[in-house]
Write an enzyme that holds these catalytic residues in place. Sequence first.
Site, PDB file in Angstrom:
ATOM      1  N   ASP A  35       0.588 -26.108 -42.470  1.00  0.00           N
ATOM      2  CA  ASP A  35       0.770 -24.739 -42.005  1.00  0.00           C
ATOM      3  C   ASP A  35      -0.081 -23.866 -42.916  1.00  0.00           C
ATOM      4  OD1 ASP A  35       1.571 -22.116 -41.703  1.00  0.00           O
ATOM      5  OD2 ASP A  35       3.709 -22.574 -41.566  1.00  0.00           O
ATOM      6  N   VAL A  36      -1.153 -23.281 -42.372  1.00  0.00           N
ATOM      7  CA  VAL A  36      -2.111 -22.568 -43.232  1.00  0.00           C
ATOM      8  C   VAL A  36      -1.535 -21.295 -43.851  1.00  0.00           C
ATOM      9  CG1 VAL A  36      -4.194 -23.443 -42.078  1.00  0.00           C
ATOM     10  CG2 VAL A  36      -3.162 -21.284 -41.302  1.00  0.00           C
ATOM     11  N   ASN A  92     -10.170 -21.392 -38.792  1.00  0.00           N
ATOM     12  CA  ASN A  92     -10.101 -21.126 -37.348  1.00  0.00           C
ATOM     13  C   ASN A  92      -8.678 -20.934 -36.823  1.00  0.00           C
ATOM     14  OD1 ASN A  92     -11.026 -21.613 -34.360  1.00  0.00           O
ATOM     15  ND2 ASN A  92      -9.502 -23.217 -34.768  1.00  0.00           N
ATOM     16  N   TYR A 133      -2.369  -8.753 -33.529  1.00  0.00           N
ATOM     17  CA  TYR A 133      -3.547  -9.639 -33.452  1.00  0.00           C
ATOM     18  C   TYR A 133      -4.821  -8.874 -33.825  1.00  0.00           C
ATOM     19  CZ  TYR A 133      -6.838 -13.026 -31.376  1.00  0.00           C
ATOM     20  OH  TYR A 133      -7.847 -13.930 -31.168  1.00  0.00           O
ATOM     21  N   LYS A 170      -7.471  -9.491 -36.992  1.00  0.00           N
ATOM     22  CA  LYS A 170      -8.898  -9.787 -36.837  1.00  0.00           C
ATOM     23  C   LYS A 170      -9.758  -8.713 -37.527  1.00  0.00           C
ATOM     24  CE  LYS A 170      -8.302 -13.623 -34.516  1.00  0.00           C
ATOM     25  NZ  LYS A 170      -8.622 -14.926 -35.131  1.00  0.00           N
TER      26      LYS A 170
HETATM   27  P1  NAD Z   1      -5.735 -22.603 -29.610  1.00  0.00           P
HETATM   28  O1  NAD Z   1      -4.341 -22.121 -29.436  1.00  0.00           O
HETATM   29  O2  NAD Z   1      -6.174 -23.790 -28.849  1.00  0.00           O
HETATM   30  O3  NAD Z   1      -6.066 -22.864 -31.145  1.00  0.00           O
HETATM   31  C1  NAD Z   1      -5.380 -22.302 -32.226  1.00  0.00           C
HETATM   32  C2  NAD Z   1      -5.072 -23.433 -33.185  1.00  0.00           C
HETATM   33  O4  NAD Z   1      -4.464 -22.907 -34.374  1.00  0.00           O
HETATM   34  C3  NAD Z   1      -4.086 -24.454 -32.591  1.00  0.00           C
HETATM   35  O5  NAD Z   1      -4.602 -25.751 -32.761  1.00  0.00           O
HETATM   36  C4  NAD Z   1      -2.824 -24.230 -33.382  1.00  0.00           C
HETATM   37  O6  NAD Z   1      -2.035 -25.395 -33.525  1.00  0.00           O
HETATM   38  C5  NAD Z   1      -3.405 -23.797 -34.725  1.00  0.00           C
HETATM   39  N1  NAD Z   1      -2.415 -23.131 -35.561  1.00  0.00           N
HETATM   40  C6  NAD Z   1      -1.512 -22.184 -35.188  1.00  0.00           C
HETATM   41  N2  NAD Z   1      -0.727 -21.872 -36.227  1.00  0.00           N
HETATM   42  C7  NAD Z   1      -1.132 -22.628 -37.275  1.00  0.00           C
HETATM   43  C8  NAD Z   1      -0.720 -22.762 -38.620  1.00  0.00           C
HETATM   44  N3  NAD Z   1       0.286 -22.048 -39.102  1.00  0.00           N
HETATM   45  N4  NAD Z   1      -1.374 -23.638 -39.416  1.00  0.00           N
HETATM   46  C9  NAD Z   1      -2.412 -24.371 -38.948  1.00  0.00           C
HETATM   47  N5  NAD Z   1      -2.848 -24.296 -37.670  1.00  0.00           N
HETATM   48  C10 NAD Z   1      -2.210 -23.435 -36.855  1.00  0.00           C
HETATM   49  O7  NAD Z   1      -6.654 -21.352 -29.264  1.00  0.00           O
HETATM   50  P2  NAD Z   1      -8.212 -21.096 -29.591  1.00  0.00           P
HETATM   51  O8  NAD Z   1      -8.676 -20.164 -28.559  1.00  0.00           O
HETATM   52  O9  NAD Z   1      -8.935 -22.371 -29.788  1.00  0.00           O
HETATM   53  O10 NAD Z   1      -8.122 -20.269 -30.954  1.00  0.00           O
HETATM   54  C11 NAD Z   1      -8.849 -20.625 -32.130  1.00  0.00           C
HETATM   55  C12 NAD Z   1      -9.249 -19.372 -32.878  1.00  0.00           C
HETATM   56  O11 NAD Z   1     -10.181 -18.624 -32.089  1.00  0.00           O
HETATM   57  C13 NAD Z   1      -8.084 -18.414 -33.191  1.00  0.00           C
HETATM   58  O12 NAD Z   1      -8.245 -17.869 -34.484  1.00  0.00           O
HETATM   59  C14 NAD Z   1      -8.245 -17.328 -32.129  1.00  0.00           C
HETATM   60  O13 NAD Z   1      -7.713 -16.093 -32.554  1.00  0.00           O
HETATM   61  C15 NAD Z   1      -9.764 -17.288 -32.027  1.00  0.00           C
HETATM   62  N6  NAD Z   1     -10.257 -16.661 -30.792  1.00  0.00           N
HETATM   63  C16 NAD Z   1     -10.052 -17.241 -29.574  1.00  0.00           C
HETATM   64  C17 NAD Z   1     -10.548 -16.607 -28.435  1.00  0.00           C
HETATM   65  C18 NAD Z   1     -10.389 -17.182 -27.053  1.00  0.00           C
HETATM   66  O14 NAD Z   1     -10.748 -16.502 -26.099  1.00  0.00           O
HETATM   67  N7  NAD Z   1      -9.881 -18.401 -26.879  1.00  0.00           N
HETATM   68  C19 NAD Z   1     -11.220 -15.406 -28.551  1.00  0.00           C
HETATM   69  C20 NAD Z   1     -11.400 -14.845 -29.806  1.00  0.00           C
HETATM   70  C21 NAD Z   1     -10.914 -15.482 -30.924  1.00  0.00           C
END
Ligand code: NAD
Length: 271
Positions: free
Chosen positions: A69-70, A96, A169, A173
């Site tokens: 858990d980060v 990420n 959120y 960011k």
């Molecule tokens: P996702 O939900 O597939 O990935 C998020 C990951 O973070 C998951 O694998 C989850 O298990 C992990 N996570 C959550 N809480 C955690 C914790 N406490 N410790 C360790 N890991 C944890 O969604 P995604 O879209 O792949 O998101 C990845 C990143 O990209 C995030 O930071 C998100 O804010 C960012 N992002 C995504 C989008 C989009 O459109 N999908 C857009 C902008 C930014």
Amino acid sequence: MPGNAPRPLEGQVALVTGGSSGIGAGVAVALAAAGAAVGVNYASSPEGAAAVVDEIERTGGAAVALQTDVSREEQVEALFRGLLNRFGRLDILVANAGIQKDAAFADMTLDQWRTVLDINLTGQFLCAREAVRIFDRQGRDPGRSAATGKIICMSSVHEVIPWAGHVNYAASKGGIMLMMKSLAQEVASRGIRVNGIAPGAIQTDINRAAWETPEALQRLLALIPYGRIGLPEDVARAAVWLASDASDYVTGTTLFVDGGMTLYPGFRENG
Ligand code: NAD
């Protein structure tokens, strides 16, 4: 990737947090294809992490799944110890992991606020701090990479686009953006490069409701001048570039990978 593809990250070790799904999984696979050994951090999906490790190993790469858990300091320290035990060094951190807990502002609980800030912002602080400590200890190795180390902070277009109903959120960011820039300024003279990636709408679980139905997708596409939703690979290619010597003079900047979402698409028809 074909066998003769360039491998700019050969001999380097990367850690990707939240690497068991979505963008993190795509980034982990792409870094491995570029030659890096990869630590695939996950919070709660050992199956997802194992599938990413499998995919990397099937194509001849090296990877290890590491649960953490980060947002927990002692767990993050153990994560980096685990990576060093397995691969002996660290060259690239992709911070990420991230979540959303959406609510109208007046209804947002302190727990919803804190959980998002703890994981999205404090989690990146804790991981980046460990990475900087390791990079400083290792020092520069020009045979491996021009930089002492590289950190990539996964941000969002919401580091600059306000987002009603998602105040926690967007705050996380926006915080990542100035943490990234301030850290980049602080460690540049030690050869450490720190950059951010701001994805737009990427097709993953986090925003499933925004693309799952044709009506939702139509509404989303109105916000994307380039006319398609993004894929994890779009972000992964940017991450490989920011991790490689091809971007060696780039630090303290955010690379927007958003199909033009930040170009004020509402002004397309003359405002
Ligand atoms: P996702 O939900 O597939 O990935 C998020 C990951 O973070 C998951 O694998 C989850 O298990 C992990 N996570 C959550 N809480 C955690 C914790 N406490 N410790 C360790 N890991 C944890 O969604 P995604 O879209 O792949 O998101 C990845 C990143 O990209 C995030 O930071 C998100 O804010 C960012 N992002 C995504 C989008 C989009 O459109 N999908 C857009 C902008 C930014």
